[in-house]
Scaffold this motif. Structure first.
Motif, PDB file in Angstrom:
ATOM      1  N   CYS A 126      -3.017   2.934  -0.735  1.00  0.00           N
ATOM      2  CA  CYS A 126      -2.552   4.301  -0.954  1.00  0.00           C
ATOM      3  C   CYS A 126      -3.731   5.209  -0.693  1.00  0.00           C
ATOM      4  N   MET A 132      -3.406   5.148  -5.813  1.00  0.00           N
ATOM      5  CA  MET A 132      -2.465   5.181  -6.937  1.00  0.00           C
ATOM      6  C   MET A 132      -2.112   3.780  -7.414  1.00  0.00           C
ATOM      7  N   HIS A 182       4.533   1.328  -0.830  1.00  0.00           N
ATOM      8  CA  HIS A 182       4.228   2.468  -1.695  1.00  0.00           C
ATOM      9  C   HIS A 182       4.785   3.746  -1.080  1.00  0.00           C
ATOM     10  N   HIS A 236       5.233   7.950  -1.498  1.00  0.00           N
ATOM     11  CA  HIS A 236       4.483   9.085  -1.948  1.00  0.00           C
ATOM     12  C   HIS A 236       5.336  10.330  -1.698  1.00  0.00           C
TER      13      HIS A 236
HETATM   14 CU    CU Z   1       0.145   7.141  -3.298  1.00  0.00          CU
END
Ligand code: CU
Length: 729
Positions: free
Chosen positions: A101, A105, A299, A301
């Protein structure tokens, strides 16, 4: 049961002995305990864990030399003697997890669930090469799956259920663990779920009102973007055959949301699938540990519920900013310990790691301009970071008093990334996308680093009451994929690449070199004759060549933040850590009282641009008073933190004021039930968290909608009443 942590800190050597019955690996290491290996702390699976913790980083606060950088609800970044994030090697069940990330994160600790930790050790002083490579700052090892076998062929089942509640952010957590085992097989499951709302500071730190033009109301003391939810499941199948233990571990971690008060974006879905197979072998001549692991992380975002979602700005109209990163890691570690004779132990091993990363900003479907469309913006395209390490180390007990450890490690790191493109391949549109992407695509991006680590450590143990450890280590770490291969100087894109929580934008540098830390340290342990008090003192100095720092390339952004580019500079860090404990009253009719203190001091400078290093914790101390009476234990502690006035001017790091917070914890066990309760920040003190970063928890965070000069540091949590019930059956 925090008092147990603190007690263990002071008795780490004894704790190693005390726990040898359950852990084979420790038993063997203990025969020839390496210098500085003693900074580790061991705690048992059930009895001594922190019951009211959903962030395993909180457990690190009680280790000598460690501070915690708050990073989302459950994924904090440890800092060891001034070096943090992926400068520290975090090994969870032998897996070297990499954060996939642009804001880290999903840092490794996000996958270490507090209630599922059997053992945690921190090598904070000087780490020998056998502890791990690819780090400059130290090693944290977390074991969540130490196989335990019963003494009979009959199967027996142990179960534990726990629930906890934290009032400040209305966190509710549940976890359940079951182990079925006999003398040669073990099946173990651990599952957990936790959900927390935004936390509240000890007082108003901004005006109350709408979080953003299209968002709901936030109170003046409510820290926007601190909510989170996380679930995790882990299954272990272990089998003992002759001298070998085989362990298969499968893990599934899913967080539907985790918001970040110090980042411009939030995690809106993080899924990680992990599998590990290990073989632990124990022989008269030594032991080996082989671990193969795979991690697959997806992931997503976007803007969470406190950050502006709808942007309409001239030609540009967009709903959110969907981004996705996908990381794939596979690794093989083989470590061997060979007892050459009564004096010498040879430690040797290899490590292979494969890593791929894609990080994409999706085109905004409603954006008719070429600002966030028409194509996808490739932040990282097929980023690659493959490693091969080999090491050898000789630990020698010269006499009962002298022990030395000499080691060397070679690390081969190969990195690369494919061509990229911005949202638009035809026009710069005030974003420099075409110019930047063309320059990047024309650059030579295949990089090979040859990294050498050394550890030269000695321990002098003249008697039971004192010992001295002294040493030098050289540790080298190559840049991560984001540091080498992010490419856009456009403010909005650079803002999305931020590993520091400081609100600035960052641009990668393909010509970054590895950084090398030369560290000297000294550890002095002293006890009195009847062992009613003990002191440990650890001063150190580290010179870091080619320290990966950043220099500003845009000082004139309309929001007052900066855009910086990674660069190698020289830096140094020095400081000391002190740990002291004393029995005040040993055995009275009211129980036993003990006082414990941890003091931490560090300073760091970038020699090239003459600034302080970013995110160093100011002078701080924890003083705790422990009371134990039969099955009842209490701790009253004070954390005292000095003002932070030495800050990184290049990053516009904020100064923070000094503060003191008081915590109280109590624990009572009755038969199979354990009750833990506590009050954090008893006086509801409002304070700026020195390592909390820039408050970006609400508003128009995407581009330049938040002003640096009216901003603030992320505050720490105000008062919280906590309760946990644990039932073993
Ligand atoms: Cu992230």
């Amino acid at each position: 049961m925090r008092q147990l942590f603190l007690t263990c800190l002071l008795m780490s050597a004894l704790a190693v002995h005390a726990n040898t019955t359950t852990t084979k690996a420790i038993e063997v290491q203990d025969k020839k305990e390496s210098p500085f290996g003693e900074s580790s702390l061991i705690f048992d699976a059930i009895d001594e864990q922190e019951p009211i913790s959903y962030d395993s980083g909180e457990l690190l606060d009680y280790f000598l030399g460690v501070n915690r950088i708050q990073n989302g609800g459950f994924s904090s970044l440890p800092s060891i003697q001034g070096l943090s994030d992926d400068r520290i090697k975090i090994k969870i069940d032998g897996m070297n997890l990499i954060s996939s990330c642009a804001n880290h994160m999903n840092a490794p600790l996000a996958y270490a669930v507090s209630s599922n930790i059997d053992e945690m050790s921190v090598v904070a002083g000087l780490s020998s090469v056998s502890q791990g490579g690819d780090n400059t700052g130290g090693v944290i090892k977390i074991e969540s799956s130490l196989a335990t076998f019963s003494s009979s062929q009959e199967w027996s089942v142990d179960q534990r259920a726990q629930s906890y509640f934290k009032s400040n952010n209305e966190t509710i957590g549940l976890n359940y663990a079951a182990t079925a085992s006999n003398d040669s097989s073990s099946i173990r499951y651990h599952g957990s779920g936790v959900k927390g709302k935004n936390y509240h500071a000890g007082g108003d730190f901004k005006d109350a009102g709408q979080a953003a033009s299209d968002r709901g109301y936030l109170a003046g003391d409510e820290v926007g973007s601190t909510q989170f939810k996380n679930t995790s499941h882990q299954l272990n199948l272990s089998k003992k055959i002759a001298n070998d233990i085989y362990d298969l571990q499968l893990g599934y971690h899913h967080s539907p949301y985790e918001s970040f008060a110090n980042q411009r974006m939030d995690s809106v879905d993080n899924t990680s699938l992990q599998s590990k197979f290990s073989i632990t072998s124990d022989y008269d001549w030594g032991n080996t540990l082989s671990t193969f692991y795979i991690d697959d992380t997806k992931h997503k975002h976007n803007f969470g519920s406190d950050k502006q979602y709808y942007y309409a700005n001239g030609m540009m109209t967009s709903y959110g900013m969907p981004m996705k990163s996908e990381g794939k890691t596979a690794g093989l570690n083989i470590d061997a310990q060979i007892f050459l004779n009564d004096k010498d132990t040879l430690k040797t091993g290899i490590e292979l790691q494969y890593y791929r990363l894609d990080d994409t900003f999706y085109a905004s479907p409603t954006d008719t301009s070429t600002m966030m469309g028409p194509g996808n913006f490739q932040n990282i395209n097929n980023g690659k970071r493959d490693r091969f390490d080999i090491y050898t180390q000789l630990d020698r007990a010269w006499s009962d008093e002298w022990l030395t450890s000499l080691g060397i490690r070679y690390g081969f790191v190969n990195m690369d990334a494919d061509d990229i493109q911005g949202y638009s391949t035809t026009t710069n549109m005030m974003t420099n996308q075409v110019t930047d992407s063309t320059a990047f695509n024309n650059s030579d991006r295949s990089k090979t680093d040859h990294n050498i680590d050394l550890s030269l450590l000695a321990k002098y143990d003249p008697n039971e009451l004192s010992n001295i450890e002294v040493g030098y280590t050289m540790k080298t770490r190559s840049p991560n994929v984001y540091q080498r291969y992010t490419w856009s100087t456009w403010t909005m894109a650079a803002n999305m690449n931020n590993l520091y929580g400081d609100g600035n934008g960052y641009v990668g540098n393909v010509n970054l070199k590895p950084e090398t830390a030369h560290k000297v340290g000294f550890l002095y342990n002293l006890k009195n004759q009847d062992k009613t008090w003990e002191v440990k003192v650890n001063p150190y100095y580290a010179l870091i060549e080619d320290y990966i720092d950043a220099v500003s390339i845009n000082n004139s952004r309309p929001d007052g933040f900066r855009t910086l580019q990674f660069t190698n500079q020289d830096a140094y860090i020095y400081g000391f850590d002190v740990l002291a404990g004393a029995d005040l009253i040993s055995n009275s009719s009211f129980g036993a009282f003990k006082i414990l203190t941890k003091i931490n001091y560090q300073r760091g400078k970038n020699k090239d641009n003459d600034t302080n290093l970013y995110n160093l914790m100011p002078l701080n101390a924890i003083i705790a008073l422990n009371h134990n009476y039969q099955r009842w234990a209490n701790t009253l502690s004070a954390k005292i933190v000095d003002e932070k006035d030495r800050v990184d001017a290049e990053r516009l790091e904020r100064q923070t004021a000094g503060y003191t917070i008081f915590d109280f914890k109590t624990s009572y066990s009755y038969e199979s039930l354990q009750i833990d309760a506590g009050i954090d920040n008893i006086l509801d003190k409002k304070y700026d968290d020195p390592l909390g970063g820039e408050y970006l928890g609400q508003g128009a965070t995407m581009s330049t909608g938040i002003q640096k000069d009216t901003g603030t540091q992320v505050p720490g949590m105000g008062r919280s009443f906590n309760l946990s019930l644990t039932y073993n059956f």
